[in-house]
Design a protein around this motif. Sequence first.
Motif, PDB file in Angstrom:
ATOM      1  N   ILE A 118       0.898  -1.277   0.065  1.00 46.85           N
ATOM      2  CA  ILE A 118      -0.134   0.017  -0.189  1.00 46.85           C
ATOM      3  C   ILE A 118       0.847   1.305  -0.017  1.00 46.85           C
ATOM      4  CG2 ILE A 118      -1.693   1.066   1.307  1.00 46.85           C
ATOM      5  CD1 ILE A 118      -2.868  -1.206   0.046  1.00 46.85           C
ATOM      6  N   THR A 119       1.864   1.036   0.880  1.00 48.96           N
ATOM      7  CA  THR A 119       2.860   2.414   0.812  1.00 48.96           C
ATOM      8  C   THR A 119       3.441   2.657  -0.603  1.00 48.96           C
ATOM      9  OG1 THR A 119       3.301   1.935   3.302  1.00 48.96           O
ATOM     10  CG2 THR A 119       5.021   3.223   1.937  1.00 48.96           C
ATOM     11  N   ASP A 135       2.327   6.863   6.005  1.00 51.42           N
ATOM     12  CA  ASP A 135       0.937   6.782   6.787  1.00 51.42           C
ATOM     13  C   ASP A 135      -0.401   6.051   6.331  1.00 51.42           C
ATOM     14  OD1 ASP A 135       2.330   8.378   8.602  1.00 51.42           O
ATOM     15  OD2 ASP A 135       1.326  10.412   7.990  1.00 51.42           O
ATOM     16  N   LEU A 136      -0.470   6.285   5.246  1.00 54.57           N
ATOM     17  CA  LEU A 136      -1.694   5.328   4.718  1.00 54.57           C
ATOM     18  C   LEU A 136      -1.345   4.126   4.646  1.00 54.57           C
ATOM     19  CD1 LEU A 136      -4.215   5.646   2.824  1.00 54.57           C
ATOM     20  CD2 LEU A 136      -2.843   5.673   0.895  1.00 54.57           C
ATOM     21  N   GLY A 137      -0.185   3.605   4.173  1.00 60.14           N
ATOM     22  CA  GLY A 137       0.320   2.192   4.510  1.00 60.14           C
ATOM     23  C   GLY A 137      -0.093   1.783   5.775  1.00 60.14           C
ATOM     24  N   LEU A 138       0.549   2.470   6.688  1.00 55.03           N
ATOM     25  CA  LEU A 138       0.376   2.172   8.375  1.00 55.03           C
ATOM     26  C   LEU A 138      -1.080   1.984   8.670  1.00 55.03           C
ATOM     27  CD1 LEU A 138       1.708   1.548  11.041  1.00 55.03           C
ATOM     28  CD2 LEU A 138       1.742   4.009  11.539  1.00 55.03           C
ATOM     29  N   SER A 139      -1.966   2.945   8.193  1.00 55.00           N
ATOM     30  CA  SER A 139      -3.452   2.945   8.644  1.00 55.00           C
ATOM     31  C   SER A 139      -4.204   1.785   8.180  1.00 55.00           C
ATOM     32  CB  SER A 139      -4.004   4.238   7.939  1.00 55.00           C
ATOM     33  OG  SER A 139      -3.326   5.400   8.373  1.00 55.00           O
ATOM     34  N   ILE A 140      -3.911   1.558   6.897  1.00 59.62           N
ATOM     35  CA  ILE A 140      -4.562   0.186   6.396  1.00 59.62           C
ATOM     36  C   ILE A 140      -4.201  -0.814   6.972  1.00 59.62           C
ATOM     37  CG2 ILE A 140      -4.932  -1.222   4.220  1.00 59.62           C
ATOM     38  CD1 ILE A 140      -4.964   1.555   2.728  1.00 59.62           C
ATOM     39  N   GLY A 141      -2.734  -0.904   7.217  1.00 56.17           N
ATOM     40  CA  GLY A 141      -2.254  -2.269   7.905  1.00 56.17           C
ATOM     41  C   GLY A 141      -2.679  -2.464   9.282  1.00 56.17           C
ATOM     42  N   LEU A 142      -3.180  -1.444  10.099  1.00 54.85           N
ATOM     43  CA  LEU A 142      -3.440  -1.576  11.321  1.00 54.85           C
ATOM     44  C   LEU A 142      -4.939  -1.987  11.180  1.00 54.85           C
ATOM     45  CD1 LEU A 142      -1.918   1.749  12.932  1.00 54.85           C
ATOM     46  CD2 LEU A 142      -1.438  -0.794  13.400  1.00 54.85           C
TER      47      LEU A 142
END
Length: 201
Positions: A118-119, A135-142
């Motif tokens: 995603i990142t 931040d986007l990758g981290l958000s979706i991952g979480l």
Amino acid sequence: MKTLYVEGDTFLHRLSPRVKLVALAFSSLLLFLIDSPLFLAAAAVCGGWIYASLGLGWRQSLLRLRPILLTIAIVAVFTLVLNSPGQALTVLLRLTALALLAAAVTATTSTGDFIDEITLAARPLERIGLVRAADLGLSIGLVVRFVPEVLTRYQAIRDAHHARGLKPRPLTLAVPLIILTLRNADEIAAAIDARGIRAQK
């Protein structure tokens, strides 16, 4: 801590995460562009076959899919009441196919791989200043990572009601679930900030 990812050595596990996510995106687009019940039924059967190939067993598969399948059934019933049987069938088949395909991807793709892909996909948007890819990758991952935790908390709260001889009600289940989820979100945000993850360039 529970996770949607399942360890294994199936073809889907070995397939590149990028290929799986691109295929899922393409399949999702196709499912919403085509209204043919025959095509959607075939897609649902195909999705079921792919998910069954993971070898989780019927009991484990049902436990993992029950919340989303119940939601799909509710949406289909509302569609039946508000529209026509044909539209309800289309919604049921489309969402079922999509849910099975997405479940197969999430079960065979680790959270780390999700975040990385995603990142990477969001880099072009970062270059034009729309988002921060990390931040986007981290958000979706979480989100992917903690969906099972929310379901586990819901089950624990419902079991606590039964243990106390109380009848579970939507409000008495939702309030503690929301409080626990928000508390956990605060703890995660604090941990992320403490490690300076969101401050990294």
